[in-house]
Design an enzyme around this catalytic site. Structure first.
Site, PDB file in Angstrom:
ATOM      1  N   SER A 252       0.840  -1.198   0.000  1.00 60.36           N
ATOM      2  CA  SER A 252       0.000   0.000   0.000  1.00 60.36           C
ATOM      3  C   SER A 252       0.872   1.244   0.000  1.00 60.36           C
ATOM      4  CB  SER A 252      -0.879   0.021   1.239  1.00 60.36           C
ATOM      5  OG  SER A 252      -0.046   0.171   2.374  1.00 60.36           O
ATOM      6  N   LYS A 253       0.343   2.307  -0.612  1.00 62.99           N
ATOM      7  CA  LYS A 253       1.180   3.498  -0.737  1.00 62.99           C
ATOM      8  C   LYS A 253       1.370   4.222   0.582  1.00 62.99           C
ATOM      9  CE  LYS A 253      -2.420   6.493  -2.633  1.00 62.99           C
ATOM     10  NZ  LYS A 253      -2.976   6.937  -3.884  1.00 62.99           N
ATOM     11  N   ARG A 254       0.603   3.841   1.596  1.00 59.67           N
ATOM     12  CA  ARG A 254       0.830   4.432   2.917  1.00 59.67           C
ATOM     13  C   ARG A 254       2.169   3.936   3.485  1.00 59.67           C
ATOM     14  NH1 ARG A 254      -1.673   7.817   1.795  1.00 59.67           N
ATOM     15  NH2 ARG A 254      -3.885   7.744   1.304  1.00 59.67           N
TER      16      ARG A 254
END
Ligand code: GLU
Length: 497
Positions: A252-254
């Site tokens: 995930s880009k988080r």
């Protein structure tokens, strides 16, 4: 029969590394068997699809060196290759399903469906359509259509038994029909959903092998049902394991930059990124971790796909990229790569123009502009505390702006400017006070060249990563804070649904 595979990205965001990974495997499979590899743009979600995203995805795949035989930019015998241009084809196919009793019109309102969902949740049941409109008589359907009531078209699903999905890599997967929803196939605006468009296109485009991410396993029964309703032979299906963060959660880009353009902007070489994705998919080639695309293709088979969730391990990519830089480029080609990465005449001109009104000697440019040529910045975190707004507000401001930037459809300084004004108003501080911590996070210093221009030139990906880093330094928002800040600053015409 000629092998034909495809990658079918939805242009609703950044070009994702997962798309490249799936594209690479499909490309390798097709080329290994002397077949064709297609690119199809799945843009049926009109609210979220953008031409900018489509351009970025095509650019990133091309940058990596994955080439397609047919696609929206190239044409081919089975076009158009953009689903938004194929509405008439889907409509015709929905008519067929309706006529054969394999689909039914559903007039349920969003509010009835919401109530149903709430009731199902309260009863601990999975949320799914209860079949109310399946019982409508033809007369009633005709009457409600004639009176202009909006309706969707849903798939008829068997109420008992199991569907066996014969996955070419994993073997048979059994899914009970009672777990399959009466999927909407066509929305009330007359456009198809992913499921219908995907099946119709795979058939008409003569796709022989569908190799896609594991997240689609639960959709496979709906697709197989559609193939059987239409009387078509389904393609061979195989599901790839999802890429993972180092903590094994879904990538995930988080937690990890997931946009291919981030890796391009950071100065990774496309051949190193491609090699890395190939390693994730199928491991070393003949014991060697550094190999070219041609060698990967030559040794590729579905059996070589590793099913354990491959970890997107950035330090490993760094190592590989370092090897490419040192071992695979002579000085001349290295210099060319450096110029193409960050010193194109156009970029030079834009950056120099920002410096010109702000320097006394040309040599001042080194310090002023270094952030344009850096990855992660190192700065003194105490700087954040030396402005007019307190750290709690700085954290809130960064979290809110970061989220809003992600929703911005086009990346240019005027839109970024408007966004900052909006957020300043929402959290009731002056724009000048709001921007100060962003100067630090993005340029490394509270005073620099104009922030919004710098952000535009740096690009969405680098800015996202720098804001993420700043929040890491200052303390990432807790769940409670995320909840509290959720509704601050949104509601712009530029923000997509
Ligand atoms: N449009 C879908 C996606 O973006 C395609 C999935 C598939 O390959 O069928 O993931």
């Amino acid at each position: 029969m000629k092998v034909r595979t495809r990658v079918a990205p939805s242009p609703t965001g950044d070009p994702h590394v997962g798309t490249a990974y799936v594209a690479l495997v499909n490309y390798a499979f097709a080329k290994r068997h002397g077949g064709d590899f297609l690119l199809r743009v799945e843009d049926t979600d009109r609210a979220r699809s953008t031409p900018e995203s489509e351009r970025a995805i095509l650019h990133s795949l091309r940058w990596l060196g994955i080439d397609w035989d047919e696609g929206p930019d190239k044409g081919g015998p089975h076009g158009p290759y953009r689903q938004s241009e194929r509405a008439a084809i889907y409509r015709e196919h929905v008519e067929r399903l309706l006529a054969d009793g394999h689909a039914f019109p559903c007039f349920c309102t969003p509010s009835r469906l919401d109530d149903l969902r709430v009731a199902q949740r309260a009863a601990g049941q999975p949320s799914r359509y209860d079949g109310l409109c399946r019982g409508l008589t033809p007369d009633e359907v005709a009457r409600r259509k004639a009176s202009g009531e909006p309706f969707v078209v849903r798939l008829v699903v068997p109420s008992e038994g199991v569907c066996v999905v014969d996955d070419a890599r994993r073997g048979p997967i059994e899914i009970a029909w009672s777990d399959v929803d009466m999927q909407v196939l066509m929305k009330s605006d007359g456009l198809p959903t992913y499921h219908l468009a995907n099946v119709v296109d795979d058939h008409l485009m003569e796709i022989t092998h569908v190799i896609r991410g594991e997240e689609w396993v639960s959709s496979a029964p709906k697709h197989l049902l559609l193939y059987s309703y239409f009387g078509w032979t389904p393609p061979v299906i195989a599901h790839l394991p999802l890429l993972r963060n180092p903590d094994k959660s879904k990538l995930s880009k988080r937690k990890n930059p997931t946009s291919i353009s981030f890796y391009e902007r950071m100065g990774y070489l496309p051949e190193a990124v491609l090699n890395f994705l190939a390693l994730l998919a199928a491991g070393a080639v003949e014991g060697e971790e550094l190999f070219a695309l041609a060698a990967f293709v030559e040794h590729f088979s579905l059996e070589r796909i590793s099913l354990g969730g491959p970890v997107f391990d950035v330090p490993k990519l760094d190592w590989l990229n370092g090897r490419y830089l040192r071992e695979r480029l002579d000085t001349e080609s290295f210099t060319e790569r450096v110029a193409a990465w960050g010193f194109s005449p156009e970029r030079n001109a834009r950056i120099a123009a920002l410096a010109q009104p702000r320097i006394e000697r040309l040599s001042d440019m080194g310090n002023l502009l270094a952030f344009f040529f850096a990855g992660r910045l190192s700065y003194d975190a105490a700087l954040f505390a030396s402005g007019k707004i307190e750290i709690a507000t700085v954290r809130k401001a960064i979290a809110v702006v970061q989220r809003e930037l992600d929703l911005l459809r086009t990346w240019e300084s005027a839109g970024i400017d408007a966004l900052f004004r909006r957020v300043a108003e929402a959290i009731e501080i002056k724009v000048r006070d709001l921007t100060r911590p962003f100067y630090i996070a993005v340029t490394g210093s509270p005073t620099s060249v104009p922030l919004y221009d710098a952000m535009e030139i740096l690009g969405r990906d680098i800015v996202r990563e720098r804001l993420r880093h700043a929040l890491e330094v200052l303390g990432a928002p807790s769940k409670r804070e995320q909840e509290e800040w959720k509704n601050i600053g949104t509601a712009s015409v530029e923000i997509t649904a």
